[in-house]
Design a protein around this motif. Structure first.
Motif, PDB file in Angstrom:
ATOM      1  N   LEU A 168       0.843  -1.193   0.000  1.00  0.00           N
ATOM      2  CA  LEU A 168       0.000   0.000   0.000  1.00  0.00           C
ATOM      3  C   LEU A 168       0.881   1.247   0.000  1.00  0.00           C
ATOM      4  O   LEU A 168       1.712   1.435   0.888  1.00  0.00           O
ATOM      5  CB  LEU A 168      -0.918  -0.002   1.220  1.00  0.00           C
ATOM      6  CG  LEU A 168      -2.050   1.023   1.202  1.00  0.00           C
ATOM      7  CD1 LEU A 168      -3.030   0.730   0.073  1.00  0.00           C
ATOM      8  CD2 LEU A 168      -2.786   1.044   2.535  1.00  0.00           C
ATOM      9  N   ALA A 169       0.702   2.097  -1.017  1.00  0.00           N
ATOM     10  CA  ALA A 169       1.439   3.359  -1.116  1.00  0.00           C
ATOM     11  C   ALA A 169       0.444   4.509  -1.097  1.00  0.00           C
ATOM     12  O   ALA A 169      -0.528   4.499  -1.856  1.00  0.00           O
ATOM     13  CB  ALA A 169       2.258   3.396  -2.402  1.00  0.00           C
ATOM     14  N   VAL A 170       0.681   5.499  -0.230  1.00  0.00           N
ATOM     15  CA  VAL A 170      -0.212   6.653  -0.114  1.00  0.00           C
ATOM     16  C   VAL A 170       0.437   7.845  -0.805  1.00  0.00           C
ATOM     17  O   VAL A 170       1.492   8.315  -0.398  1.00  0.00           O
ATOM     18  CB  VAL A 170      -0.512   6.991   1.360  1.00  0.00           C
ATOM     19  CG1 VAL A 170      -1.421   8.200   1.454  1.00  0.00           C
ATOM     20  CG2 VAL A 170      -1.152   5.789   2.061  1.00  0.00           C
ATOM     21  N   ASN A 171      -0.210   8.322  -1.873  1.00  0.00           N
ATOM     22  CA  ASN A 171       0.331   9.398  -2.693  1.00  0.00           C
ATOM     23  C   ASN A 171      -0.379  10.709  -2.351  1.00  0.00           C
ATOM     24  O   ASN A 171      -1.611  10.783  -2.384  1.00  0.00           O
ATOM     25  CB  ASN A 171       0.143   9.063  -4.174  1.00  0.00           C
ATOM     26  CG  ASN A 171       0.825  10.038  -5.094  1.00  0.00           C
ATOM     27  OD1 ASN A 171       0.528  11.223  -5.105  1.00  0.00           O
ATOM     28  ND2 ASN A 171       1.749   9.534  -5.906  1.00  0.00           N
ATOM     29  N   THR A 172       0.401  11.749  -2.036  1.00  0.00           N
ATOM     30  CA  THR A 172      -0.168  13.025  -1.597  1.00  0.00           C
ATOM     31  C   THR A 172      -0.287  14.055  -2.721  1.00  0.00           C
ATOM     32  O   THR A 172      -0.728  15.183  -2.476  1.00  0.00           O
ATOM     33  CB  THR A 172       0.693  13.637  -0.474  1.00  0.00           C
ATOM     34  OG1 THR A 172       2.018  13.846  -0.963  1.00  0.00           O
ATOM     35  CG2 THR A 172       0.730  12.719   0.732  1.00  0.00           C
ATOM     36  N   ASN A 173       0.099  13.712  -3.951  1.00  0.00           N
ATOM     37  CA  ASN A 173       0.021  14.678  -5.045  1.00  0.00           C
ATOM     38  C   ASN A 173      -1.422  15.067  -5.346  1.00  0.00           C
ATOM     39  O   ASN A 173      -2.336  14.249  -5.224  1.00  0.00           O
ATOM     40  CB  ASN A 173       0.661  14.111  -6.317  1.00  0.00           C
ATOM     41  CG  ASN A 173       2.160  14.246  -6.323  1.00  0.00           C
ATOM     42  OD1 ASN A 173       2.706  15.153  -5.702  1.00  0.00           O
ATOM     43  ND2 ASN A 173       2.843  13.342  -7.008  1.00  0.00           N
ATOM     44  N   LEU A 174      -1.610  16.313  -5.778  1.00  0.00           N
ATOM     45  CA  LEU A 174      -2.947  16.782  -6.125  1.00  0.00           C
ATOM     46  C   LEU A 174      -3.392  16.269  -7.484  1.00  0.00           C
ATOM     47  O   LEU A 174      -4.581  16.255  -7.797  1.00  0.00           O
ATOM     48  CB  LEU A 174      -2.980  18.321  -6.126  1.00  0.00           C
ATOM     49  CG  LEU A 174      -2.706  18.980  -4.776  1.00  0.00           C
ATOM     50  CD1 LEU A 174      -2.737  20.503  -4.915  1.00  0.00           C
ATOM     51  CD2 LEU A 174      -3.718  18.522  -3.737  1.00  0.00           C
ATOM     52  N   ASN A 175      -2.446  15.861  -8.308  1.00  0.00           N
ATOM     53  CA  ASN A 175      -2.771  15.365  -9.641  1.00  0.00           C
ATOM     54  C   ASN A 175      -1.772  14.277  -9.998  1.00  0.00           C
ATOM     55  O   ASN A 175      -1.215  13.643  -9.131  1.00  0.00           O
ATOM     56  CB  ASN A 175      -2.745  16.521 -10.647  1.00  0.00           C
ATOM     57  CG  ASN A 175      -3.736  16.305 -11.773  1.00  0.00           C
ATOM     58  OD1 ASN A 175      -3.895  15.191 -12.274  1.00  0.00           O
ATOM     59  ND2 ASN A 175      -4.413  17.361 -12.176  1.00  0.00           N
ATOM     60  N   TYR A 176      -1.540  14.082 -11.269  1.00  0.00           N
ATOM     61  CA  TYR A 176      -0.521  13.133 -11.745  1.00  0.00           C
ATOM     62  C   TYR A 176      -0.855  11.679 -11.415  1.00  0.00           C
ATOM     63  O   TYR A 176       0.025  10.854 -11.242  1.00  0.00           O
ATOM     64  CB  TYR A 176       0.854  13.494 -11.181  1.00  0.00           C
ATOM     65  CG  TYR A 176       1.271  14.926 -11.431  1.00  0.00           C
ATOM     66  CD1 TYR A 176       1.658  15.333 -12.710  1.00  0.00           C
ATOM     67  CD2 TYR A 176       1.269  15.861 -10.407  1.00  0.00           C
ATOM     68  CE1 TYR A 176       2.030  16.647 -12.954  1.00  0.00           C
ATOM     69  CE2 TYR A 176       1.632  17.175 -10.643  1.00  0.00           C
ATOM     70  CZ  TYR A 176       2.020  17.561 -11.921  1.00  0.00           C
ATOM     71  OH  TYR A 176       2.380  18.851 -12.150  1.00  0.00           O
ATOM     72  N   TYR A 177      -2.157  11.369 -11.348  1.00  0.00           N
ATOM     73  CA  TYR A 177      -2.516   9.971 -11.064  1.00  0.00           C
ATOM     74  C   TYR A 177      -2.141   9.049 -12.210  1.00  0.00           C
ATOM     75  O   TYR A 177      -1.745   7.906 -11.997  1.00  0.00           O
ATOM     76  CB  TYR A 177      -4.016   9.851 -10.748  1.00  0.00           C
ATOM     77  CG  TYR A 177      -4.945  10.465 -11.768  1.00  0.00           C
ATOM     78  CD1 TYR A 177      -5.337   9.766 -12.900  1.00  0.00           C
ATOM     79  CD2 TYR A 177      -5.455  11.746 -11.587  1.00  0.00           C
ATOM     80  CE1 TYR A 177      -6.190  10.323 -13.834  1.00  0.00           C
ATOM     81  CE2 TYR A 177      -6.312  12.321 -12.503  1.00  0.00           C
ATOM     82  CZ  TYR A 177      -6.678  11.607 -13.635  1.00  0.00           C
ATOM     83  OH  TYR A 177      -7.524  12.168 -14.556  1.00  0.00           O
ATOM     84  N   GLN A 178      -2.233   9.551 -13.448  1.00  0.00           N
ATOM     85  CA  GLN A 178      -1.869   8.725 -14.595  1.00  0.00           C
ATOM     86  C   GLN A 178      -0.382   8.395 -14.591  1.00  0.00           C
ATOM     87  O   GLN A 178       0.024   7.266 -14.856  1.00  0.00           O
ATOM     88  CB  GLN A 178      -2.241   9.448 -15.880  1.00  0.00           C
ATOM     89  CG  GLN A 178      -1.895   8.663 -17.141  1.00  0.00           C
ATOM     90  CD  GLN A 178      -2.183   9.456 -18.395  1.00  0.00           C
ATOM     91  OE1 GLN A 178      -2.975  10.395 -18.373  1.00  0.00           O
ATOM     92  NE2 GLN A 178      -1.553   9.099 -19.487  1.00  0.00           N
TER      93      GLN A 178
END
Length: 363
Positions: A29-39
């Motif tokens: 499980l990795a938690v990503n805090t970026n507002l965008n850039y999901y692709q």
């Protein structure tokens, strides 16, 4: 909507709704805090074997842009979001995040309180998770018994060399799980690139007549890399300018006598200030790391620390005292974040030109 569950390895479950593919999956499980850039994250080989949780409340609201892929193949094993949007801005108007996930056979779960999930992950040191249809004892037993592959680099790196032509300096890029944005930045500097498999020997590289070498980012633990690769790096740095990124940075540290250990909490996003030590400048680069250099393992007569994370104290950059070798833990290529590190590619090309001048003067 189909009801699904996110199971965590401490026995906790979160109820949500399905989107994307309806298969079950298990991963880190990795938690990503970026507002965008999901692709970019979903196609970044660094996220291989991982279920990516995005803290941004609404994901999918800009659709999928084929120009933003970090790899043709998709590396993530699943996606967890609070709210999934079904929007597409592609030319055919049919490539939303949901359709992209279905096309790539990646399961997703939405309507999850991702902020609460992040807090739970930090407090309980969660490593593994599953996206499944039931949260019964059998499902938890399967999660506990799941063994994730440690052959991650072999799964994402190129098996054969290939050329990315340019008119400038010739660089060998060793692929440990290469992001395309690294290639894009080197291409902007007109580099002539030869991308080679992760286990290519120095003797094989030498036949390609490179003027510098890049060790790419990649997934997994550096401890699982063959000892021959470390010896290879030690040989390269004695002969050519060398630049490492992410996993490549960790391998350069090991090749110079430092130790690398798993972090208690991995860091994925671009909200950590990183200090460039020589100038005191602060940058906010994208980071995707589970491992970090052990600070007191660095031999000061071999390596200089060049960048440091001001939130968790991790070493984010090093430079060799003896060779034209340097590396950074973060993503200087702007993948999924700020462009604060672009100058490092220019610095690498400048080190190649300086090395070339010295070689000519020696003759």
């Amino acid at each position: 909507m189909v009801k699904r569950y996110l199971l965590l390895d401490d026995g906790t479950s979160f109820a949500g709704e399905a989107f994307g593919d309806l298969t079950s999956t298990t991963g880190e499980l990795a938690v990503n805090t970026n507002l965008n850039y999901y692709q970019e994250a979903l196609t970044d080989p660094t996220y291989h074997n991982q279920i990516v949780t995005f803290l941004q409340p609404s994901i999918g609201n800009i659709g999928i842009n084929p120009k933003n892929y970090e790899s043709i193949l998709t590396s993530a094993k699943g996606i967890v979001v609070h709210q999934s949007e079904n929007i597409s801005f592609s030319q055919l108007k049919d490539l939303s995040l949901d359709s992209f996930l279905k096309e790539r056979h990646i399961p997703g779960i939405c309507q999850i309180d991702t902020r609460q999930l992040q807090k739970h992950v930090r407090e309980h040191d969660i490593k593994k998770a599953s996206i499944v249809n039931t949260n019964d004892a059998h499902a938890f037993d399967q999660l506990q018994a799941a063994v994730l592959s440690n052959q991650q680099i072999q799964a994402v790196a190129t098996p054969k060399p290939y050329l990315v032509p340019g008119s400038g300096v010739t660089i060998v890029v060793i692929d440990f799980g290469l992001r395309e944005s690294i290639i894009r930045q080197l291409a902007k500097l007109n580099c002539n690139m030869i991308v080679v498999p992760w286990n290519t020997s120095f003797a094989e590289m030498k036949n390609l007549d490179p003027e510098g070498v890049v060790l790419s980012s990649g997934p997994g633990s550096p401890a699982e890399i063959d000892a021959e690769v470390i010896e290879n790096i030690q040989t390269i740095q004695r002969h050519l300018p060398l630049f490492g990124i992410g996993l490549g940075h960790e391998l350069i540290a090991i090749a110079n006598g430092a130790k690398v250990a798993r972090m208690s909490i991995g860091n994925y996003g671009s909200n950590h200030p990183v200090r460039k030590i020589i100038t005191n400048e602060l940058i906010y680069p994208n980071q995707s790391q589970d491992y970090a250099i052990v600070t007191d393992s660095i031999a000061s007569d071999k390596l200089i620390v060049t960048y440091k994370d001001l939130i968790n104290g991790t070493i984010q950059g090093i430079r060799s005292r003896d060779y034209p070798t340097f590396s950074v833990q973060f993503s200087p290529d702007g993948s999924g974040g700020m462009v604060d590190g672009f100058d490092l590619f220019e610095e690498f090309v400048e080190s190649i030109l300086a090395h070339r001048r010295m070689a000519h003067e020696a003759h």
